[in-house]
Design a protein around this motif. Structure first.
Motif, short mmCIF file in Angstrom:
data_model
loop_
_atom_site.label_atom_id
_atom_site.label_comp_id
_atom_site.label_asym_id
_atom_site.label_seq_id
_atom_site.Cartn_x
_atom_site.Cartn_y
_atom_site.Cartn_z
N LEU A 121 -13.95 2.06 -0.12
CA LEU A 121 -12.86 1.31 -0.74
C LEU A 121 -12.61 -0.04 -0.08
CD1 LEU A 121 -9.36 2.67 0.08
CD2 LEU A 121 -11.34 3.96 0.77
N ASP A 122 -12.15 -0.95 -0.92
CA ASP A 122 -11.82 -2.29 -0.48
C ASP A 122 -10.72 -2.21 0.57
OD1 ASP A 122 -11.94 -5.41 -1.87
OD2 ASP A 122 -10.23 -4.91 -0.58
N LYS A 123 -10.82 -3.07 1.59
CA LYS A 123 -9.84 -3.03 2.69
C LYS A 123 -8.43 -3.35 2.23
CE LYS A 123 -11.92 -3.24 7.11
NZ LYS A 123 -12.67 -4.00 8.08
N ALA A 124 -8.30 -4.05 1.11
CA ALA A 124 -6.95 -4.44 0.67
C ALA A 124 -6.35 -3.44 -0.34
CB ALA A 124 -7.00 -5.84 0.07
N ARG A 142 -14.49 1.64 4.50
CA ARG A 142 -13.84 0.49 3.86
C ARG A 142 -14.70 -0.77 3.96
NH1 ARG A 142 -7.62 0.82 5.53
NH2 ARG A 142 -7.38 -0.33 3.59
N PHE A 143 -14.80 -1.49 2.86
CA PHE A 143 -15.57 -2.73 2.88
C PHE A 143 -14.64 -3.94 2.89
CE2 PHE A 143 -15.20 -3.83 -1.67
CZ PHE A 143 -14.96 -2.58 -2.25
N ARG A 144 -15.16 -5.06 3.41
CA ARG A 144 -14.34 -6.28 3.50
C ARG A 144 -13.85 -6.67 2.12
NH1 ARG A 144 -18.11 -7.73 7.62
NH2 ARG A 144 -19.43 -8.78 6.10
N HIS A 145 -12.64 -7.18 2.09
CA HIS A 145 -11.97 -7.46 0.82
C HIS A 145 -12.83 -8.32 -0.12
CE1 HIS A 145 -9.02 -8.30 -2.12
NE2 HIS A 145 -8.84 -9.55 -1.76
N ALA A 326 9.82 -11.56 2.44
CA ALA A 326 8.61 -11.62 3.27
C ALA A 326 7.89 -10.28 3.18
CB ALA A 326 9.01 -11.89 4.72
N ILE A 327 6.57 -10.34 3.09
CA ILE A 327 5.75 -9.11 3.08
C ILE A 327 5.10 -9.01 4.45
CG2 ILE A 327 3.90 -7.84 1.92
CD1 ILE A 327 6.04 -8.49 -0.09
N ARG A 328 5.40 -7.91 5.12
CA ARG A 328 4.99 -7.78 6.53
C ARG A 328 4.08 -6.58 6.71
NH1 ARG A 328 11.06 -7.27 8.50
NH2 ARG A 328 11.09 -6.04 6.61
N PRO A 329 3.37 -6.51 7.86
CA PRO A 329 2.63 -5.28 8.15
C PRO A 329 3.61 -4.10 8.21
CG PRO A 329 2.09 -7.03 9.71
CD PRO A 329 3.25 -7.52 8.91
N PRO A 330 3.27 -2.89 7.86
CA PRO A 330 1.93 -2.44 7.51
C PRO A 330 1.55 -2.64 6.03
CG PRO A 330 3.40 -0.56 7.58
CD PRO A 330 4.23 -1.76 7.92
N THR A 331 2.44 -3.24 5.22
CA THR A 331 2.07 -3.47 3.82
C THR A 331 0.84 -4.37 3.73
OG1 THR A 331 4.38 -3.23 3.22
CG2 THR A 331 2.95 -4.26 1.58
N VAL A 332 0.77 -5.36 4.63
CA VAL A 332 -0.42 -6.23 4.70
C VAL A 332 -0.96 -6.15 6.13
CG1 VAL A 332 0.26 -7.80 2.84
CG2 VAL A 332 1.10 -8.22 5.17
N PRO A 333 -2.23 -6.54 6.36
CA PRO A 333 -2.78 -6.42 7.72
C PRO A 333 -2.02 -7.27 8.73
CG PRO A 333 -4.51 -6.85 6.11
CD PRO A 333 -3.21 -7.00 5.38
N GLN A 334 -2.11 -6.86 10.01
CA GLN A 334 -1.50 -7.61 11.11
C GLN A 334 -1.92 -9.08 11.01
OE1 GLN A 334 0.62 -6.48 13.29
NE2 GLN A 334 0.47 -4.32 12.73
N LYS A 335 -0.99 -9.94 11.37
CA LYS A 335 -1.23 -11.40 11.43
C LYS A 335 -1.47 -12.03 10.05
CE LYS A 335 -2.08 -11.54 16.17
NZ LYS A 335 -0.76 -11.53 16.73
N THR A 336 -1.13 -11.29 9.00
CA THR A 336 -1.23 -11.90 7.66
C THR A 336 0.10 -11.76 6.91
OG1 THR A 336 -1.98 -9.95 6.46
CG2 THR A 336 -3.71 -11.29 7.49
N ALA A 337 1.20 -11.74 7.67
CA ALA A 337 2.52 -11.69 7.00
C ALA A 337 2.59 -12.86 6.03
CB ALA A 337 3.61 -11.77 8.04
N ARG A 338 3.26 -12.63 4.92
CA ARG A 338 3.20 -13.64 3.87
C ARG A 338 4.42 -13.62 2.96
NH1 ARG A 338 -1.96 -11.01 1.24
NH2 ARG A 338 -2.31 -10.65 3.45
N LEU A 339 4.48 -14.63 2.13
CA LEU A 339 5.37 -14.56 0.99
C LEU A 339 4.48 -14.24 -0.19
CD1 LEU A 339 7.79 -17.59 1.36
CD2 LEU A 339 7.93 -15.31 2.34
#
Ligand SMILES: Cc1ncc(COP(=O)(O)O)c(C=O)c1O
Length: 365
Positions: A121-124, A142-145, A326-339
């Motif tokens: 499965l895709d990493k994302a 898991r494969f890279r996104h 803000a969308i933060r880990p663990p919803t998204v990978p570490q260091k990729t917090a985002r809007l």
């Protein structure tokens, strides 16, 4: 350990990382705006991409509940009509509804995969897919996104170790807003003897994907359809199998009968109102042009890295009248917090341009 101590410790741990989730008040939602108790904000967090969630139900409910699982309380013609309509739209033989996308993924994947099998499965992929694979006891690889080359190399190295294998991806990724390279993935699935499972949650109703070559197509009604619930489409045999083995279908109360009529209504409604999708596309173009780029879907991530940066920008936009959590880990990978900007048909040019300008100006210092 005392239960209260355990709970407090875990909550404190999350809080110390700035990751504690809290429910915020949403006192009212109206036409792309949200009232959080202080003021009305433009809502850029909703998955109501086509603005249908506030339509209200068009079918007069004749029964409030399904009373039991469909295997016990019976299969009404309205259930079958709605599932048939969706199967036709998705160009598949048959369809089965579930009470949510989460429930569909954690039921269908374990029904398909067992201990000696593998899931590529895709990493994302969404948490519900990961949970489904965990429940299945199959090996998770898991494969890279969106990297079909990486998928192929992992399969080449590992496929022979397993009995059955399934590639799992989303069609449009929920947090990245990009599309999977489905034609390449289909080819790999075909050549490497893998089944293909696609979660079409964020694409359903908007971007109709080519479903040929997809063995199991899952999607939800909680996004563009503006309702709730989910579906799986595939061969007649697959649906017969899941009717027997998908535990979230067998052991759960069916969706209320009126829901099936409503879904059928909305399938027709979306088909008869192509202007909704045209408007959504115009809004995406308007926003992304102003931001100085191009993006092909309604989900636009602004990746900031650290959690604090994402929270800070979200608060700034809130003060300016925009609701973009803000969308933060663990919803998204570490260091990729985002809007995660979610564009809908409710937005208008003025607010889209203003939001893009605010983000662009902040990015430029
Ligand atoms: C890709 C994906 N699958 C499944 C789900 C779960 O769907 P539901 O909200 O219907 O439980 C989500 C929810 O956001 C999702 O993004």
């Amino acid at each position: 350990m005392d239960i209260s101590e355990f709970l407090q410790q875990e909550l404190n741990n999350r809080k110390s990382k700035g990751l504690l989730r809290r429910l915020y008040p949403a006192i009212a939602n109206k036409k792309g705006k949200i009232f959080t108790g202080k003021k009305w904000l433009y809502d850029f967090a909703s998955n109501d991409y086509l603005g249908l969630a506030e339509q209200g139900l068009h079918i007069n409910p004749t029964a409030s509940g399904a009373k039991a699982s469909r295997l016990l309380s019976g299969n009404r013609s309205s259930f079958q009509n709605a599932e048939k309509a969706l199967a036709q739209r998705k160009k598949k033989q048959a369809c089965l509804f579930f009470s949510s996308g989460y429930s569909a993924n954690v039921s269908i994947i374990p029904a398909m995969l067992k201990e000696k099998d593998a899931a590529f499965l895709d990493k994302a992929c969404h948490a519900s897919i990961i949970d489904g694979v965990r429940l299945s006891n199959a090996k998770m690889l898991r494969f890279r996104h969106n990297d079909a080359g990486h998928l192929e190399s992992i399969i080449r190295k590992n496929r022979h170790k397993f009995k059955n294998a399934m590639i799992i991806t989303e069609s449009l990724f929920s947090m990245d807003g990009d599309f999977a390279p489905l034609s390449k993935i289909k080819k790999i699935a075909r050549e490497k003897d893998c089944w293909l499972y696609v979660d079409d949650a964020h694409s359903t109703g908007i971007w109709e994907i080519n479903t040929k070559g997809i063995d199991i197509l899952v999607g939800t009604f909680g996004k563009a359809f503006g309702l709730w619930g989910a579906y799986v489409c595939g061969s007649k045999k697959l649906i017969d199998y899941l009717t027997n083995f998908a535990r979230g279908f067998v052991f759960s109360t069916a969706l209320p009968p009126f829901f099936y009529d409503e879904i059928k209504y909305r399938i027709e409604y979306i088909k008869d109102h192509p202007q909704l999708i045209t408007k959504l596309k115009e809004n995406i173009d308007c926003f992304t042009k102003q931001l100085g780029g191009k993006h092909s879907s309604q989900i636009i991530p602004i990746i900031l890295g650290e959690t604090e940066q994402a929270v800070k920008l979200s608060r700034f936009l809130n003060r300016k009248g925009f609701f973009v959590p803000a969308i933060r880990p663990p919803t998204v990978p570490q260091k990729t917090a985002r809007l995660r900007i979610s564009i809908t048909t409710h937005h208008n040019r003025i607010e889209l341009e203003k939001l893009a300008r605010l983000i662009r100006d902040k990015a430029n210092g």
